[in-house]
Design a protein around this motif. Structure first.
Motif, PDB file in Angstrom:
ATOM      1  N   PHE A 162      11.278  -3.626  -9.856  1.00 16.03           N
ATOM      2  CA  PHE A 162      10.913  -3.288  -8.486  1.00 16.03           C
ATOM      3  C   PHE A 162      10.355  -4.522  -7.787  1.00 16.03           C
ATOM      4  O   PHE A 162       9.653  -5.327  -8.387  1.00 16.03           O
ATOM      5  CB  PHE A 162       9.805  -2.226  -8.469  1.00 16.03           C
ATOM      6  CG  PHE A 162      10.184  -0.914  -9.091  1.00 16.03           C
ATOM      7  CD1 PHE A 162       9.988  -0.685 -10.451  1.00 16.03           C
ATOM      8  CD2 PHE A 162      10.710   0.108  -8.315  1.00 16.03           C
ATOM      9  CE1 PHE A 162      10.323   0.528 -11.033  1.00 16.03           C
ATOM     10  CE2 PHE A 162      11.043   1.335  -8.881  1.00 16.03           C
ATOM     11  CZ  PHE A 162      10.851   1.537 -10.238  1.00 16.03           C
ATOM     12  N   CYS A 163      10.638  -4.635  -6.496  1.00 20.47           N
ATOM     13  CA  CYS A 163       9.941  -5.657  -5.725  1.00 20.47           C
ATOM     14  C   CYS A 163       8.943  -4.982  -4.792  1.00 20.47           C
ATOM     15  O   CYS A 163       9.162  -3.858  -4.328  1.00 20.47           O
ATOM     16  CB  CYS A 163      10.900  -6.560  -4.962  1.00 20.47           C
ATOM     17  SG  CYS A 163      11.794  -5.804  -3.601  1.00 20.47           S
ATOM     18  N   ASN A 164       7.877  -5.683  -4.559  1.00 17.53           N
ATOM     19  CA  ASN A 164       6.791  -5.230  -3.692  1.00 17.53           C
ATOM     20  C   ASN A 164       6.473  -6.373  -2.756  1.00 17.53           C
ATOM     21  O   ASN A 164       6.060  -7.444  -3.213  1.00 17.53           O
ATOM     22  CB  ASN A 164       5.577  -4.854  -4.546  1.00 17.53           C
ATOM     23  CG  ASN A 164       4.340  -4.618  -3.730  1.00 17.53           C
ATOM     24  OD1 ASN A 164       3.281  -5.183  -4.026  1.00 17.53           O
ATOM     25  ND2 ASN A 164       4.415  -3.795  -2.722  1.00 17.53           N
ATOM     26  N   GLY A 165       6.706  -6.173  -1.478  1.00 14.24           N
ATOM     27  CA  GLY A 165       6.532  -7.255  -0.528  1.00 14.24           C
ATOM     28  C   GLY A 165       5.622  -6.894   0.628  1.00 14.24           C
ATOM     29  O   GLY A 165       5.520  -5.725   1.018  1.00 14.24           O
ATOM     30  N   ASP A 166       4.975  -7.912   1.163  1.00 15.06           N
ATOM     31  CA  ASP A 166       4.115  -7.753   2.341  1.00 15.06           C
ATOM     32  C   ASP A 166       4.934  -8.164   3.559  1.00 15.06           C
ATOM     33  O   ASP A 166       5.345  -9.315   3.671  1.00 15.06           O
ATOM     34  CB  ASP A 166       2.878  -8.628   2.220  1.00 15.06           C
ATOM     35  CG  ASP A 166       2.054  -8.279   0.986  1.00 15.06           C
ATOM     36  OD1 ASP A 166       1.402  -9.173   0.436  1.00 15.06           O
ATOM     37  OD2 ASP A 166       2.071  -7.094   0.579  1.00 15.06           O
ATOM     38  N   LEU A 167       5.181  -7.205   4.433  1.00 16.12           N
ATOM     39  CA  LEU A 167       6.021  -7.455   5.602  1.00 16.12           C
ATOM     40  C   LEU A 167       5.218  -7.368   6.886  1.00 16.12           C
ATOM     41  O   LEU A 167       4.367  -6.490   7.047  1.00 16.12           O
ATOM     42  CB  LEU A 167       7.174  -6.449   5.654  1.00 16.12           C
ATOM     43  CG  LEU A 167       8.068  -6.340   4.410  1.00 16.12           C
ATOM     44  CD1 LEU A 167       9.198  -5.342   4.656  1.00 16.12           C
ATOM     45  CD2 LEU A 167       8.621  -7.683   4.025  1.00 16.12           C
ATOM     46  N   LYS A 168       5.514  -8.294   7.781  1.00 14.98           N
ATOM     47  CA  LYS A 168       4.921  -8.274   9.125  1.00 14.98           C
ATOM     48  C   LYS A 168       6.046  -7.875  10.065  1.00 14.98           C
ATOM     49  O   LYS A 168       7.016  -8.607  10.215  1.00 14.98           O
ATOM     50  CB  LYS A 168       4.349  -9.646   9.465  1.00 14.98           C
ATOM     51  CG  LYS A 168       3.751  -9.739  10.861  1.00 14.98           C
ATOM     52  CD  LYS A 168       3.348 -11.176  11.177  1.00 14.98           C
ATOM     53  CE  LYS A 168       2.064 -11.577  10.497  1.00 14.98           C
ATOM     54  NZ  LYS A 168       0.882 -11.062  11.211  1.00 14.98           N
ATOM     55  N   LEU A 169       5.908  -6.734  10.716  1.00 15.92           N
ATOM     56  CA  LEU A 169       6.990  -6.249  11.569  1.00 15.92           C
ATOM     57  C   LEU A 169       7.009  -6.937  12.932  1.00 15.92           C
ATOM     58  O   LEU A 169       8.068  -7.170  13.510  1.00 15.92           O
ATOM     59  CB  LEU A 169       6.883  -4.736  11.747  1.00 15.92           C
ATOM     60  CG  LEU A 169       6.917  -3.907  10.450  1.00 15.92           C
ATOM     61  CD1 LEU A 169       7.020  -2.418  10.786  1.00 15.92           C
ATOM     62  CD2 LEU A 169       8.043  -4.345   9.534  1.00 15.92           C
ATOM     63  N   TYR A 170       5.840  -7.266  13.444  1.00 19.52           N
ATOM     64  CA  TYR A 170       5.728  -7.940  14.732  1.00 19.52           C
ATOM     65  C   TYR A 170       4.692  -9.044  14.594  1.00 19.52           C
ATOM     66  O   TYR A 170       3.850  -9.018  13.705  1.00 19.52           O
ATOM     67  CB  TYR A 170       5.326  -6.956  15.831  1.00 19.52           C
ATOM     68  CG  TYR A 170       6.250  -5.764  15.943  1.00 19.52           C
ATOM     69  CD1 TYR A 170       5.904  -4.548  15.371  1.00 19.52           C
ATOM     70  CD2 TYR A 170       7.480  -5.861  16.592  1.00 19.52           C
ATOM     71  CE1 TYR A 170       6.749  -3.464  15.451  1.00 19.52           C
ATOM     72  CE2 TYR A 170       8.329  -4.773  16.679  1.00 19.52           C
ATOM     73  CZ  TYR A 170       7.956  -3.576  16.102  1.00 19.52           C
ATOM     74  OH  TYR A 170       8.804  -2.500  16.181  1.00 19.52           O
ATOM     75  N   VAL A 171       4.717  -9.990  15.528  1.00 21.08           N
ATOM     76  CA  VAL A 171       3.868 -11.162  15.410  1.00 21.08           C
ATOM     77  C   VAL A 171       2.392 -10.809  15.376  1.00 21.08           C
ATOM     78  O   VAL A 171       1.600 -11.468  14.699  1.00 21.08           O
ATOM     79  CB  VAL A 171       4.181 -12.173  16.534  1.00 21.08           C
ATOM     80  CG1 VAL A 171       3.871 -11.572  17.897  1.00 21.08           C
ATOM     81  CG2 VAL A 171       3.419 -13.472  16.316  1.00 21.08           C
ATOM     82  N   LEU A 172       1.976  -9.766  16.068  1.00 18.85           N
ATOM     83  CA  LEU A 172       0.558  -9.422  16.157  1.00 18.85           C
ATOM     84  C   LEU A 172       0.138  -8.315  15.204  1.00 18.85           C
ATOM     85  O   LEU A 172      -1.021  -7.912  15.194  1.00 18.85           O
ATOM     86  CB  LEU A 172       0.206  -9.022  17.597  1.00 18.85           C
ATOM     87  CG  LEU A 172       0.328 -10.133  18.644  1.00 18.85           C
ATOM     88  CD1 LEU A 172      -0.050  -9.602  20.028  1.00 18.85           C
ATOM     89  CD2 LEU A 172      -0.557 -11.317  18.278  1.00 18.85           C
ATOM     90  N   THR A 173       1.053  -7.819  14.397  1.00 19.00           N
ATOM     91  CA  THR A 173       0.698  -6.762  13.451  1.00 19.00           C
ATOM     92  C   THR A 173       0.359  -7.364  12.103  1.00 19.00           C
ATOM     93  O   THR A 173       0.852  -8.439  11.755  1.00 19.00           O
ATOM     94  CB  THR A 173       1.833  -5.745  13.297  1.00 19.00           C
ATOM     95  OG1 THR A 173       3.014  -6.432  12.842  1.00 19.00           O
ATOM     96  CG2 THR A 173       2.142  -5.062  14.616  1.00 19.00           C
TER      97      THR A 173
END
Length: 121
Positions: free
Chosen positions: A94-105
């Protein structure tokens, strides 16, 4: 819908190699730290490898020298090159990633659905 999608698993003989991919699908701003875990049947999920945006990497002792984590930030994809695979590496990865959907989120943690790796002769 944003999600992480793993691919590249399969059946391989002992000593063989596989390259697993973890790709962020959907619209995202950036991908942060990404970690690979694996879970063998009947066992708890365990850490395998990690990669930060800055390029730092970390590995479980059991895979050091055999597995290499890398990333292509332009493609929002992280790879796990698995060499000299052994039967004890058999697991769902499994991979577990930290995602930023928008620049300020802020970054949020996402999990993929897993990809099966089977090492057997």
């Amino acid at each position: 819908q944003v999600q992480l999608v793993e691919s590249g698993g399969g059946l391989v003989q002992p000593g063989g190699s596989l390259r697993l991919s973890c790709a962020a699908s959907g619209s995202i701003y950036s991908i942060g730290a990404v970690r690979w875990y694996r879970q063998a049947q009947g066992k708890e999920r365990e850490f395998v490898a990690a990669s930060t945006v800055g390029g730092s990497t970390n590995y479980a002792e059991s895979v050091k020298g055999r597995f290499t984590i890398s990333r292509d930030n332009a493609k929002n994809t992280v790879y796990l090159q698995c060499n000299n695979l052994q039967p004890e590496d058999t697991a769902v990865y499994f991979c577990n990633g930290d995602l930023k959907l928008y620049v300020l989120t802020p970054y949020r943690s996402y999990w993929g659905q897993g990809t099966q790796v089977t090492v057997s002769s």
